[in-house]
Design a protein around this motif. Structure first.
Motif, PDB file in Angstrom:
ATOM      1  N   GLU A 253       0.832  -1.197   0.000  1.00 28.52           N
ATOM      2  CA  GLU A 253       0.000   0.000   0.000  1.00 28.52           C
ATOM      3  C   GLU A 253       0.869   1.249   0.000  1.00 28.52           C
ATOM      4  OE1 GLU A 253      -3.770   0.148   2.312  1.00 28.52           O
ATOM      5  OE2 GLU A 253      -2.954  -1.634   3.304  1.00 28.52           O
ATOM      6  N   THR A 254       0.437   2.240  -0.727  1.00 32.38           N
ATOM      7  CA  THR A 254       1.151   3.519  -0.789  1.00 32.38           C
ATOM      8  C   THR A 254       0.254   4.645  -0.296  1.00 32.38           C
ATOM      9  OG1 THR A 254       0.458   3.864  -3.080  1.00 32.38           O
ATOM     10  CG2 THR A 254       2.569   2.753  -2.722  1.00 32.38           C
ATOM     11  N   GLY A 255       0.903   5.650   0.274  1.00 35.25           N
ATOM     12  CA  GLY A 255       0.178   6.825   0.739  1.00 35.25           C
ATOM     13  C   GLY A 255      -0.593   6.592   2.017  1.00 35.25           C
ATOM     14  N   LYS A 256      -0.381   5.465   2.685  1.00 35.97           N
ATOM     15  CA  LYS A 256      -1.121   5.157   3.909  1.00 35.97           C
ATOM     16  C   LYS A 256      -0.153   4.635   4.959  1.00 35.97           C
ATOM     17  CE  LYS A 256      -4.649   2.027   5.761  1.00 35.97           C
ATOM     18  NZ  LYS A 256      -5.579   0.911   5.453  1.00 35.97           N
ATOM     19  N   THR A 257      -0.332   5.073   6.182  1.00 31.54           N
ATOM     20  CA  THR A 257       0.511   4.601   7.276  1.00 31.54           C
ATOM     21  C   THR A 257       0.059   3.216   7.711  1.00 31.54           C
ATOM     22  OG1 THR A 257       0.930   6.854   8.056  1.00 31.54           O
ATOM     23  CG2 THR A 257       1.330   5.061   9.613  1.00 31.54           C
ATOM     24  N   VAL A 258       1.001   2.266   7.707  1.00 28.93           N
ATOM     25  CA  VAL A 258       0.723   0.877   8.072  1.00 28.93           C
ATOM     26  C   VAL A 258       1.506   0.548   9.334  1.00 28.93           C
ATOM     27  CG1 VAL A 258       0.872  -1.539   7.342  1.00 28.93           C
ATOM     28  CG2 VAL A 258       0.347   0.238   5.661  1.00 28.93           C
ATOM     29  N   ARG A 259       0.821  -0.105  10.239  1.00 25.85           N
ATOM     30  CA  ARG A 259       1.491  -0.515  11.478  1.00 25.85           C
ATOM     31  C   ARG A 259       1.985  -1.960  11.332  1.00 25.85           C
ATOM     32  NH1 ARG A 259      -0.330   1.306  17.307  1.00 25.85           N
ATOM     33  NH2 ARG A 259       0.915   3.023  16.475  1.00 25.85           N
ATOM     34  N   TYR A 260       3.236  -2.155  11.718  1.00 25.44           N
ATOM     35  CA  TYR A 260       3.892  -3.469  11.619  1.00 25.44           C
ATOM     36  C   TYR A 260       4.255  -3.967  13.015  1.00 25.44           C
ATOM     37  CZ  TYR A 260       4.500  -2.203   6.695  1.00 25.44           C
ATOM     38  OH  TYR A 260       4.289  -1.821   5.400  1.00 25.44           O
ATOM     39  N   TYR A 261       4.085  -5.271  13.188  1.00 26.40           N
ATOM     40  CA  TYR A 261       4.488  -5.936  14.424  1.00 26.40           C
ATOM     41  C   TYR A 261       5.496  -7.036  14.063  1.00 26.40           C
ATOM     42  CZ  TYR A 261       0.437  -3.662  16.541  1.00 26.40           C
ATOM     43  OH  TYR A 261      -0.477  -2.725  16.986  1.00 26.40           O
ATOM     44  N   LEU A 262       6.604  -7.046  14.727  1.00 26.60           N
ATOM     45  CA  LEU A 262       7.648  -8.056  14.471  1.00 26.60           C
ATOM     46  C   LEU A 262       7.851  -8.868  15.744  1.00 26.60           C
ATOM     47  CD1 LEU A 262       9.833  -9.216  12.557  1.00 26.60           C
ATOM     48  CD2 LEU A 262      11.413  -7.510  13.494  1.00 26.60           C
ATOM     49  N   GLN A 263       7.549 -10.150  15.657  1.00 24.61           N
ATOM     50  CA  GLN A 263       7.729 -11.039  16.810  1.00 24.61           C
ATOM     51  C   GLN A 263       9.074 -11.756  16.681  1.00 24.61           C
ATOM     52  OE1 GLN A 263       5.729 -14.858  16.962  1.00 24.61           O
ATOM     53  NE2 GLN A 263       4.907 -14.366  19.004  1.00 24.61           N
ATOM     54  N   ILE A 264       9.880 -11.670  17.747  1.00 23.30           N
ATOM     55  CA  ILE A 264      11.206 -12.287  17.779  1.00 23.30           C
ATOM     56  C   ILE A 264      11.221 -13.365  18.855  1.00 23.30           C
ATOM     57  CG2 ILE A 264      13.675 -11.910  18.161  1.00 23.30           C
ATOM     58  CD1 ILE A 264      12.687 -10.548  15.670  1.00 23.30           C
TER      59      ILE A 264
END
Length: 573
Positions: free
Chosen positions: A150-161
């Motif tokens: 997606e472009t032009g939109k803020t995306v929230r990412y979660y990274l599990q370690i």
């Protein structure tokens, strides 16, 4: 009264302002366009530690803002059986370039990236060295994930370690396709150079081990092979190309090969340094560690506990200390070969400290913790190989000199009487079979005693060396010149040689001795007495008579110092 109420109200308001903290602002989103590569993700990262490891992505999403805290670069997080969650927001401005999230840590156990797509559904990508290559989001040495298209939109990412035993401190990176390809090419070039060098060192060392029959080269080849195998595992190459569908081998082989490399390194150092020459206790310690290191690795694989992990680090540290102590002691005792061992092992010992400190939570992960040992090994291997080659060369030179001294006079460099006898036997056998006459000139330096008495031993030694040089000067390449007594020399002339030719050589030699030289005090001459023996055609010869004939010639030249002025005599040989 009113005058007191207003100050008190102001004080209460101030205390309330201090006690009631404002809500922490969330980290700013990361804006990705074509001009800010590489993206600085660390200012947008927040972290939450799930100590149970049971929280789902939905539960993590519902965590209050205060649950996540800003990431501190370089800080180590102990995860054990829990999970570490990293959160960030990113906004991609345009479809080009394509962006990826990477975690350049090949030994990372497991990582999963989550984000919601346009329909609000969760998208997850998984990677890590506990997963088969086919089940990873992208095939590679370390975890690589695609960001949302997606472009032009803020995306929230979660990274599990998930990463047990070793504290985690490696921050993920966001790179464009072009930067990712360039970085991967540079990494593979670095690894290709190292493994090519290691393979070459193994082959050359094995070849030298066979050629020189030197065990140190064989042990060195084994050490380099073990260490290269461990690095192939730790860099993810083995998991990518050798056992892509058996991820359980990553940790097992990496640990065992590293411990075997440590034990073999001690074996190599013990072979070269020979610590028992200086300390019996140090030799026993190095031998004990050589046996304990792989044994402790096997036990840790079977019964993995925090105590066994700590024991491994303790044994590796003791091995490093024993190596340093052995090298230092050998250097102190003046062992010249040890200088190359010390120079070769130094960068690797320093580079090994970084992963040890990282595993203990003291240092953070980074380029040097991941690739420091490879760079140090690339420096170490040629230095140690060169040191081994010098050691063998010096040993062979000493052996050659020792062998030469058994067949050469140490003062004049001439052959000894044993060499002369061997040559005489060959000439006698040739004369008997092919009727080839030969001659033997026995030369006595008659004035050596007077030179030593008048000018000392040093002058007498110089006179002997000069006499040897004068005899060599009249000899042919096929002749044999030897020192056969305190003042006696022999010149054997290979056949066919006539009596006249032998007498001519004796005359030339006598004249060369009388030629003055400024190398002796007062330009003293060398006074030669020469006995000439000749074996002609049809003479009664036998190989067994060599010793008797030589003794007869020696006796003849010694009896020439009878006051007679005749310096050349024919002797029945």
């Amino acid at each position: 009264m009113a005058a007191l109420i207003h100050p008190m109200l102001a004080l209460l308001a101030l205390l309330a302002a201090l006690l009631v903290q404002p809500a922490r602002a969330e980290a700013p989103p990361l804006v990705l366009d074509g001009n800010n590569s590489p993206a600085l993700l660390e200012h947008s990262l927040e972290v939450l530690r799930d100590r149970t490891g049971q929280l789902s992505i939905e539960q993590i999403e519902q965590q209050p803002a205060a649950g996540f805290t800003p990431v501190v670069p370089g800080k180590s997080y102990t995860i054990d059986n829990g999970a570490l969650w990293l959160r960030f927001d990113a906004k991609i401005k345009s479809a080009a370039p394509h962006w990826r999230l990477t975690i350049p840590m090949p030994t990372l156990d497991d990582a999963t990236l989550y984000y919601r797509d346009q329909d609000g559904q969760w998208v997850s990508q998984q990677a890590g060295d506990t997963r088969a290559i086919s089940s990873r989001a992208q095939a590679g040495r370390y975890p690589v994930f695609d960001l949302s298209p997606e472009t032009g939109k803020t995306v929230r990412y979660y990274l599990q370690i998930r990463h047990v035993r070793v504290p985690y401190s490696m921050l993920p990176r966001i790179v464009s396709d072009a930067q990712f390809v360039e970085s991967r090419q540079n990494e593979h070039m670095l690894l290709g150079i190292y493994f090519g060098l290691a393979a070459l060192a193994v082959l050359l060392s094995l070849g030298n081990a066979l050629a020189y029959r030197d065990a140190a080269f064989g042990i060195f080849a084994l050490y380099v092979a073990m260490f290269a195998g461990a690095q192939a595992t730790y860099t993810g190459l083995a998991g990518l190309y050798v056992w892509p569908e058996w991820p359980q081998l990553n940790n097992a082989f990496g640990l065992l090969l590293l411990l075997l490399a440590s034990a073999t390194g001690l074996w190599f150092a013990r072979t070269v340094i020979v610590p028992r020459r200086y300390s019996r206790a140090l030799d026993v310690l190095m031998l004990t560690l050589m046996l304990l290191l792989p044994l402790a690795g096997l036990l840790d694989l079977l019964f993995s506990t925090p105590l066994s992990f700590l024991l491994l680090h303790l044994l590796i540290s003791m091995g490093m200390a024993a190596l340093v102590l052995g090298v230092g002691l050998a250097l102190f005792e003046g062992d010249r070969d040890t200088r190359w061992v010390a120079l070769g092992f130094s960068p690797l010992l320093l580079a090994t400290l970084l992963p040890l400190l990282r595993n203990l939570g003291v240092a953070s992960s980074g380029f040097w913790t991941e690739y420091g040992r490879i760079i140090a090994s690339a420096i170490e291997v040629p230095i140690l190989f060169y040191g081994l080659h010098r050691r063998v060369s010096q040993s062979r030179n000493i052996s050659s000199r020792t062998t030469a001294l058994r067949h050469a006079d140490p003062l004049t460099g001439l052959h000894t009487s044993s060499v002369l006898l061997r040559k005489m036997r060959q000439s006698l056998a040739t004369a008997e079979r092919y009727q080839l006459p030969f001659a033997l000139l026995m030369v006595n330096l008659a004035n050596l005693g007077s030179l030593q008495k008048q000018h000392g031993r040093e002058t007498a030694d110089r006179a002997m060396v000069m006499a040897a040089a004068r005899i060599r000067g009249v000899a042919q390449a096929s002749d044999t010149v030897a020192r056969v007594g305190d003042t006696q020399f022999a010149l054997m002339m290979e056949g066919p040689v006539s009596v006249e030719a032998a007498n001519d050589v004796a005359t030339k030699l006598l004249a060369s001795g009388l030629r003055s030289s400024n190398q002796l005090p007062g330009a003293e001459p060398l006074v030669f007495h020469i006995a000439v023996g000749h074996i002609g055609k049809g003479a009664d010869v036998a190989v067994t008579q060599a010793e008797a004939r030589l003794a007869r010639m020696l006796q003849a030249v010694r009896t020439m110092d009878d006051g007679s002025r005749k310096a050349i005599r024919q002797v029945k040989f």
